[in-house]
Motif scaffolding. Structure first.
Motif, short mmCIF file in Angstrom:
data_model
loop_
_atom_site.label_atom_id
_atom_site.label_comp_id
_atom_site.label_asym_id
_atom_site.label_seq_id
_atom_site.Cartn_x
_atom_site.Cartn_y
_atom_site.Cartn_z
N ASP A 107 -0.25 -10.51 4.10
CA ASP A 107 -0.44 -10.11 2.71
C ASP A 107 -1.31 -8.88 2.64
N VAL A 108 -1.18 -8.13 1.58
CA VAL A 108 -1.87 -6.85 1.48
C VAL A 108 -3.39 -7.03 1.54
N GLU A 109 -3.89 -8.16 1.06
CA GLU A 109 -5.35 -8.39 1.10
C GLU A 109 -5.86 -8.38 2.54
N ASN A 110 -5.09 -8.93 3.46
CA ASN A 110 -5.49 -8.94 4.87
C ASN A 110 -5.38 -7.55 5.50
N ALA A 111 -4.43 -6.78 5.02
CA ALA A 111 -4.15 -5.49 5.64
C ALA A 111 -4.96 -4.34 5.05
N LEU A 112 -5.57 -4.56 3.89
CA LEU A 112 -6.17 -3.47 3.11
C LEU A 112 -7.18 -2.65 3.91
N GLU A 113 -8.05 -3.32 4.64
CA GLU A 113 -9.08 -2.61 5.40
C GLU A 113 -8.47 -1.60 6.37
N PHE A 114 -7.40 -1.98 7.01
CA PHE A 114 -6.79 -1.11 8.02
C PHE A 114 -5.93 -0.02 7.36
N LEU A 115 -5.36 -0.33 6.21
CA LEU A 115 -4.61 0.68 5.47
C LEU A 115 -5.53 1.82 5.04
N GLU A 116 -6.74 1.47 4.66
CA GLU A 116 -7.70 2.48 4.22
C GLU A 116 -8.25 3.27 5.40
N LYS A 117 -8.46 2.61 6.53
CA LYS A 117 -9.02 3.29 7.70
C LYS A 117 -8.01 4.19 8.39
N TYR A 118 -6.78 3.73 8.46
CA TYR A 118 -5.77 4.43 9.27
C TYR A 118 -4.48 4.63 8.47
N PRO A 119 -4.54 5.42 7.38
CA PRO A 119 -3.36 5.56 6.52
C PRO A 119 -2.16 6.20 7.21
N GLU A 120 -2.40 6.95 8.27
CA GLU A 120 -1.29 7.60 8.97
C GLU A 120 -0.59 6.68 9.95
N LYS A 121 -1.27 5.64 10.38
CA LYS A 121 -0.71 4.79 11.45
C LYS A 121 -0.49 3.33 11.05
N TRP A 122 -1.20 2.86 10.01
CA TRP A 122 -1.14 1.43 9.65
C TRP A 122 -0.39 1.26 8.32
N ARG A 123 0.67 0.46 8.33
CA ARG A 123 1.45 0.21 7.13
C ARG A 123 1.49 -1.30 6.87
N ASN A 124 1.96 -1.66 5.69
CA ASN A 124 1.97 -3.08 5.33
C ASN A 124 3.22 -3.46 4.54
N ILE A 125 3.94 -4.44 5.05
CA ILE A 125 4.99 -5.13 4.30
C ILE A 125 4.91 -6.60 4.70
N ALA A 126 4.57 -7.46 3.77
CA ALA A 126 4.45 -8.87 4.10
C ALA A 126 5.80 -9.41 4.57
N ASN A 127 5.77 -10.28 5.55
CA ASN A 127 7.01 -10.81 6.12
C ASN A 127 7.92 -11.42 5.06
N GLU A 128 7.32 -12.13 4.11
CA GLU A 128 8.12 -12.85 3.12
C GLU A 128 8.87 -11.91 2.17
N SER A 129 8.40 -10.67 2.05
CA SER A 129 9.08 -9.72 1.16
C SER A 129 9.79 -8.61 1.94
N LEU A 130 9.92 -8.79 3.24
CA LEU A 130 10.48 -7.72 4.08
C LEU A 130 11.93 -7.42 3.74
N GLU A 131 12.74 -8.46 3.53
CA GLU A 131 14.17 -8.24 3.26
C GLU A 131 14.36 -7.40 2.00
N ALA A 132 13.49 -7.58 1.04
CA ALA A 132 13.61 -6.83 -0.23
C ALA A 132 13.01 -5.43 -0.13
N ASN A 133 12.33 -5.11 0.98
CA ASN A 133 11.66 -3.82 1.10
C ASN A 133 12.04 -3.08 2.38
N LEU A 134 13.28 -3.27 2.81
CA LEU A 134 13.71 -2.63 4.05
C LEU A 134 13.62 -1.11 3.98
#
Length: 568
Positions: free
Chosen positions: A490-517
């Motif tokens: 979930d984005v709450e778990n990933a937020l710290e790394f998204l802010e630190k490494y915006p060029e290398k760290w991305r986030n799509i929760a597994n449960e919503s992956l099919e809808a966000n291919l």
């Protein structure tokens, strides 16, 4: 017809064999001899005596009903005569006599036997090191030396200590010095990892992190070349640095005491251990041997192995005692199960580690699982980390190791696999292993079962991924490679790394992956990450279904990376 049985060695195997035999043949006579004054003690308890967990050395000699196992006890309670401070000098196999000498007086005499037992054990391996004879340089050779170590510490003159060797004894002694006494302790190991030969490099890195978290410095791939001081140790010099020390513990392994057997013409292996058959008979049918001085079959490799473990010596002693009385009991071999306590963690294993399997010629893979040891909804639970080593083409299980703050829970799982290793189980056997279940004790799908599933998926190419060491290399070189890290939480778990490494760290929760291919980033390699590796594995399957085969799943997820010591 009564027999005369002579046993050389009175620590673990000797007393067990003597007492078992006397129960079966009370009219026969047994004499045990030992060079030391202190006999029949739990040597594996020495680090806990040093640490203060065991307050009195006599507790290591005591029975469960608090009687000290000294010569008087064996004579009166067991009918076994014990000669302490007595050294065996020579075995005359033809005459069935042993020449012995009193260590204190020098007096020699000959003892007759019908059957002889060699329970000579092992001794600390010594390296030719300048300064090793200085005061306050110790090995852990027995309870008498342990008493001297503790006396030295209690005088209050030890502020810094160095432990040479990072095997079981080395790490346990380092904890003992640090935990209660607050001694600044450094462990030096010539191998590239802690617990070499016992656990994988990844598991060793996690153990090292535990040591680091408890203020112990561990120096690997470093060789001690000299110990210096003015009568008493002051400095330990390695090939890389100098370290101040008031006390040094040499814990570089053990070697079997087999010289007496070799001089008597008994078969001794190239490793220096006495060769015995499944009845624990030596090459002379009138002489038995067991414990730390013998070589037995490794039931995983099928090759001779050396297992200097106290529990094994006791079990072998019973076999020998039975056979001395005319029985045909056997000891087929061992898989090498172990468990040790490292501060608040337990470290345990059975069979081969990944690196050991490769050295023995197996084409091996490994699988990680990080899971709660109890049901996830149960309020009190601990993470358990397990690593399974498997033969690639057959799925045969070669070994299992683990680490957890709940050592009892970990040991139970290691033992469950250890007892079936001689039957050459496969990953399917682990997947379907029947384990008692209740939420306060485990999950309905136990960590062991999930470990079997994970190993199967890796073998079949479904779960394609990397362990913590491979992740660390990719992470360190992330700016030099076309690689992106996709966080499947979930984005709450990933937020710290998204802010630190915006060029290398991305986030799509597994449960919503099919809808966000469409949001899946483009890169040569996409590293999939979640907490434990489960959700990211599901994401890998979904992406593969849509033609994206450039993904790597991080086995064990963020929790394993953190335990390994990776700071993202």
């Amino acid at each position: 017809m009564s027999k005369k049985v002579l046993i050389i060695g009175a620590v673990a195997l000797g007393p067990k064999a003597a007492c078992r035999f006397k129960r079966l043949e009370p009219d026969s006579s047994v004499i045990m001899i030992d060079e030391s004054e202190i006999i029949s003690y739990g040597g594996c308890g020495i680090p806990y005596y040093i640490s203060g967990d065991v307050s009195d050395a006599r507790e290591l000699q005591s029975t469960t009903f608090h009687m000290v196992r000294d010569p008087k006890f064996f004579q009166e309670a067991k009918g076994v005569e014990v000669l302490t401070r007595t050294r065996a000098l020579q075995i005359d196999r033809a005459a069935r006599k042993v020449l012995v000498q009193n260590v204190d007086t020098g007096e020699k005499k000959t003892l007759d036997y019908d059957k002889l037992v060699l329970a000579t054990g092992s001794r600390p391996r010594k390296i030719p090191l300048p300064g090793s004879q200085l005061e306050n340089v110790f090995t852990v050779s027995g309870l008498e030396e342990a008493v001297r170590i503790k006396e030295t510490i209690t005088k209050g003159a030890v502020g810094k200590a160095v432990v040479v060797g990072a095997g079981f004894i080395g790490l346990e002694m380092a904890e003992a010095l640090t935990d209660l006494w607050g001694i600044e302790t450094t462990v030096i190991e010539i191998a590239p990892q802690l617990l070499p030969g016992f656990v994988s490099q990844d598991m060793a890195a996690m153990v090292e992190q535990v040591m680091h978290d408890n203020d112990i410095t561990c120096l690997t791939e470093e060789k001690v070349v000299e110990i210096t001081g003015n009568g008493r140790v002051e400095t330990v010099t390695t090939d890389k640095r100098k370290i101040q020390a008031d006390l040094v513990i040499m814990a570089v392994g053990v070697q079997p005491n087999s010289e007496l057997a070799l001089e008597a013409g008994l078969q001794v292996s190239d490793t220096g251990a006495i060769v015995v058959d499944k009845y624990l008979r030596t090459s002379d049918p009138h002489i038995y041997a067991g414990g730390d001085c013998v070589e037995i079959e490794n039931l995983v490799t099928g090759k001779p192995g050396y297992f200097p473990l106290g529990s094994m010596a006791n079990r072998q002693g019973r076999v020998i005692g039975t056979n001395l009385a005319g029985g045909t009991d056997t000891f087929p071999g061992a898989v090498g199960s172990f468990v040790i306590k490292i501060f608040d963690h337990g470290v345990s294993g059975t069979g081969l580690s990944f690196e050991s399997a490769s050295k023995h010629g197996f084409d091996a893979i490994r699988a990680f699982v990080v899971q709660f040891d109890k049901s996830h909804f149960y309020p009190e639970k601990d993470l358990i980390i397990l690593e399974l080593c498997v033969e690639k083409n057959t799925g045969r299980v070669l070994g299992l190791q683990g680490l957890s703050t709940n050592g009892d829970s970990l040991k139970g799982r290691i033992d469950a696999v250890g007892v079936i290793l001689p039957q050459k189980p496969t990953t399917k056997d682990i997947s379907n292993l029947e384990l008692a279940y209740s939420p306060p004790f485990n999950s309905a799908m136990d960590a062991l079962n999930n470990l079997g599933h994970t190993a199967e998926n890796i073998m079949l190419g479904r779960n394609v991924g990397i362990g913590p060491a491979e992740f660390a290399r990719l992470w360190e070189n992330r700016d030099k490679k076309d690689v992106l890290f996709l966080d499947c939480r979930d984005v709450e778990n990933a937020l710290e790394f998204l802010e630190k490494y915006p060029e290398k760290w991305r986030n799509i929760a597994n449960e919503s992956l099919e809808a966000n291919l469409a949001k899946v980033p483009e890169a040569e390699t996409i590293v999939l990450v979640c907490n434990t590796g489960g959700r990211s594995y599901e994401s890998q399957l979904k992406l593969r279904k849509h033609g994206k085969d450039n993904t790597l799943n991080v086995y064990g997820g963020m929790k394993l990376l953190k335990k390994w010591g990776i700071d993202i």
